[in-house]
Design a protein around this motif. Structure first.
Motif, mmCIF file in Angstrom:
data_model
loop_
_atom_site.group_PDB
_atom_site.id
_atom_site.type_symbol
_atom_site.label_atom_id
_atom_site.label_comp_id
_atom_site.label_asym_id
_atom_site.label_seq_id
_atom_site.Cartn_x
_atom_site.Cartn_y
_atom_site.Cartn_z
ATOM 1 N N ALA A 182 0.839 -1.209 0.000
ATOM 2 C CA ALA A 182 0.000 0.000 0.000
ATOM 3 C C ALA A 182 0.868 1.251 0.000
ATOM 4 N N GLY A 183 1.904 1.254 0.830
ATOM 5 C CA GLY A 183 2.811 2.394 0.871
ATOM 6 C C GLY A 183 3.606 2.556 -0.412
ATOM 7 N N ASP A 184 4.034 1.440 -0.988
ATOM 8 C CA ASP A 184 4.800 1.492 -2.241
ATOM 9 C C ASP A 184 3.960 2.104 -3.364
ATOM 10 N N TYR A 185 2.673 1.737 -3.405
ATOM 11 C CA TYR A 185 1.801 2.335 -4.420
ATOM 12 C C TYR A 185 1.724 3.848 -4.238
ATOM 13 N N LEU A 186 1.543 4.301 -2.996
ATOM 14 C CA LEU A 186 1.400 5.732 -2.755
ATOM 15 C C LEU A 186 2.675 6.483 -3.168
ATOM 16 N N ILE A 187 3.826 5.896 -2.917
ATOM 17 C CA ILE A 187 5.084 6.506 -3.350
ATOM 18 C C ILE A 187 5.130 6.600 -4.871
ATOM 19 N N GLN A 211 -2.656 -4.291 13.191
ATOM 20 C CA GLN A 211 -1.366 -3.798 13.640
ATOM 21 C C GLN A 211 -0.316 -3.871 12.533
ATOM 22 N N GLN A 212 -0.271 -4.979 11.817
ATOM 23 C CA GLN A 212 0.791 -5.158 10.840
ATOM 24 C C GLN A 212 0.534 -4.409 9.541
ATOM 25 N N ARG A 213 -0.713 -4.259 9.121
ATOM 26 C CA ARG A 213 -0.988 -3.450 7.933
ATOM 27 C C ARG A 213 -0.618 -1.988 8.185
ATOM 28 N N GLY A 214 -0.864 -1.520 9.406
ATOM 29 C CA GLY A 214 -0.455 -0.172 9.750
ATOM 30 C C GLY A 214 1.053 -0.040 9.823
ATOM 31 N N GLU A 215 1.705 -1.021 10.425
ATOM 32 C CA GLU A 215 3.159 -0.992 10.575
ATOM 33 C C GLU A 215 3.862 -1.055 9.225
ATOM 34 N N GLY A 216 3.398 -1.936 8.340
ATOM 35 C CA GLY A 216 4.022 -2.063 7.031
ATOM 36 C C GLY A 216 3.874 -0.803 6.196
ATOM 37 N N PHE A 217 2.700 -0.179 6.267
ATOM 38 C CA PHE A 217 2.455 1.058 5.537
ATOM 39 C C PHE A 217 3.388 2.162 6.027
ATOM 40 N N LEU A 275 -6.938 8.216 1.577
ATOM 41 C CA LEU A 275 -7.530 7.288 2.541
ATOM 42 C C LEU A 275 -6.827 5.949 2.390
ATOM 43 N N TYR A 276 -6.212 5.469 3.476
ATOM 44 C CA TYR A 276 -5.665 4.113 3.520
ATOM 45 C C TYR A 276 -6.555 3.305 4.446
ATOM 46 N N SER A 277 -7.260 2.328 3.884
ATOM 47 C CA SER A 277 -8.228 1.525 4.628
ATOM 48 C C SER A 277 -7.752 0.079 4.713
ATOM 49 N N HIS A 278 -7.861 -0.508 5.903
ATOM 50 C CA HIS A 278 -7.337 -1.855 6.137
ATOM 51 C C HIS A 278 -8.188 -2.972 5.553
ATOM 52 N N ASN A 279 -9.404 -2.668 5.094
ATOM 53 C CA ASN A 279 -10.135 -3.706 4.357
ATOM 54 C C ASN A 279 -11.221 -3.088 3.477
ATOM 55 N N ASP A 280 -11.674 -3.882 2.521
ATOM 56 C CA ASP A 280 -12.616 -3.388 1.516
ATOM 57 C C ASP A 280 -13.964 -3.013 2.109
ATOM 58 N N ALA A 281 -14.416 -3.761 3.126
ATOM 59 C CA ALA A 281 -15.726 -3.446 3.705
ATOM 60 C C ALA A 281 -15.738 -2.015 4.243
ATOM 61 N N MET A 282 -14.731 -1.650 5.014
ATOM 62 C CA MET A 282 -14.662 -0.278 5.527
ATOM 63 C C MET A 282 -14.530 0.721 4.383
#
Length: 331
Positions: A153-158, A184-190, A232-239
């Motif tokens: 997700a972060g790589d795409y934004l860059i 926790q890990q999706r936030g940390e990786g981003f 907007l960075y969202s941790h899943n599609d439903a949200m």
């Protein structure tokens, strides 16, 4: 394989078939015939039905068990840890060969998993990790690399910023269930991916609990609080789907006024990516059933398995040349 009495096997099989007969409680399961006497008996505790991803995951597990000839005892925890603990204890009582479960949160499992270990039943984690001082309480994990998802997700934004010369991007984050490993890990990786890049600032993070309704509610609050939201960075599609409703109701255009990055890869998200309303979808496949059944058979036979098994996954972005050729997702 551990030995069970014929009476115990029959009772367990009857319970498994009974669970599959009540879709309102346990999902729309495929019909499963009684398994042979020597079939592997797998107890699986699903955390809930909070999204299309979770429903797809549950159906895939049920269908994979039927294909593999594995007798499945499947329980839906309705988003409650106490229900999962109760289910695991019932699996121990029925002397299943293997227990697998998707833990709703990371903490609070040591006591019940020690009971499974004492009973000689191997435990396989799926989709989410746990935190424990005794890693021997589970034998392996099957599911996504959540850190890598966040990095993608972060790589795409860059890449987006590089291509379009974007600077001073204000980011809001919709995180998943608090104390869950994907949250926790999706936030940390981003954060690791964009660390040190002055173009990006995360202005606020809110937990939408992986739910569409809460995603919309949180996005409404974020739009009220912040005059400027660029990403907007969202941790899943439903949200994300709920957040897009809020964005559109505010008179903004998702994908253009606000860059949308989401994780899972549900069909609904891919459709919006193709329509230009989402910019990046990081895949987190729910199709783990065949892997789980293969590992369950090996464990029941006393074989060792890898500590971590990750499926192959990719990121879909607005820059892909084959964007319109993505095959139906199945969830």
């Amino acid at each position: 394989m551990r030995q069970r009495s014929t009476a115990k096997r029959a009772l367990a099989a009857a319970m498994a078939l009974a669970l599959l007969a009540f879709p309102a409680l346990y999902g729309c399961a495929p019909r499963q015939e009684a398994a042979p006497e020597d079939a592997v008996l797998l107890g699986f505790s699903q955390l809930g039905w909070e999204s299309a991803w979770r429903i797809g995951n549950s159906l895939d597990i049920q269908e994979a068990a039927e294909r593999a000839g594995v007798q499945l005892m499947f329980e839906n925890a309705q988003q409650k840890q106490e229900n999962q603990i109760s289910a695991i204890r019932s699996f121990i009582a029925y002397q299943v060969d293997v227990i697998a479960f998707a833990p709703i949160v990371e903490y609070g499992w040591d006591t019940v998993l020690q009971e499974a270990k004492d009973a000689g039943i191997p435990v396989l984690l799926t989709d989410r990790f746990i935190v424990t001082d005794d890693p021997s309480l589970y034998v392996g994990y099957v599911g996504a690399d959540f850190l890598e998802e966040g990095r993608k997700a972060g790589d795409y934004l860059i890449e987006k910023a590089d291509r379009e010369g974007l600077t001073d991007l204000k980011i809001v984050e919709l995180s998943g269930t608090l104390s869950s490993s994907p949250m926790q890990q999706r936030g940390e990786g981003f954060r690791a991916a964009i660390a040190g890049d002055a173009r990006f600032e995360i202005v606020e993070t809110m937990s939408g609990d992986f739910l569409r309704s809460k995603g919309k509610e949180c996005m409404q609050i974020l739009l009220e609080r912040h005059e400027e939201i660029d990403v907007l960075y969202s941790h899943n599609d439903a949200m994300t789907l709920g957040a897009i409703e809020a964005i559109e109701e505010a008179g903004l255009e998702p994908g253009k006024d606000i860059i949308i990055i989401t994780v899972d890869g549900e069909q609904a998200a891919i459709d919006l990516l193709q329509a230009g309303k989402i910019n990046c979808v990081v895949e987190c496949t729910p199709m783990l059933g065949d892997i789980i059944m293969d590992l369950a058979k090996k464990l029941a036979a006393g074989e060792e398995i890898p500590r971590v098994t990750n499926p192959e996954e990719r990121a879909f972005t607005e820059f892909d040349e084959d964007l319109m050729d993505i095959a139906p997702r199945g969830y």
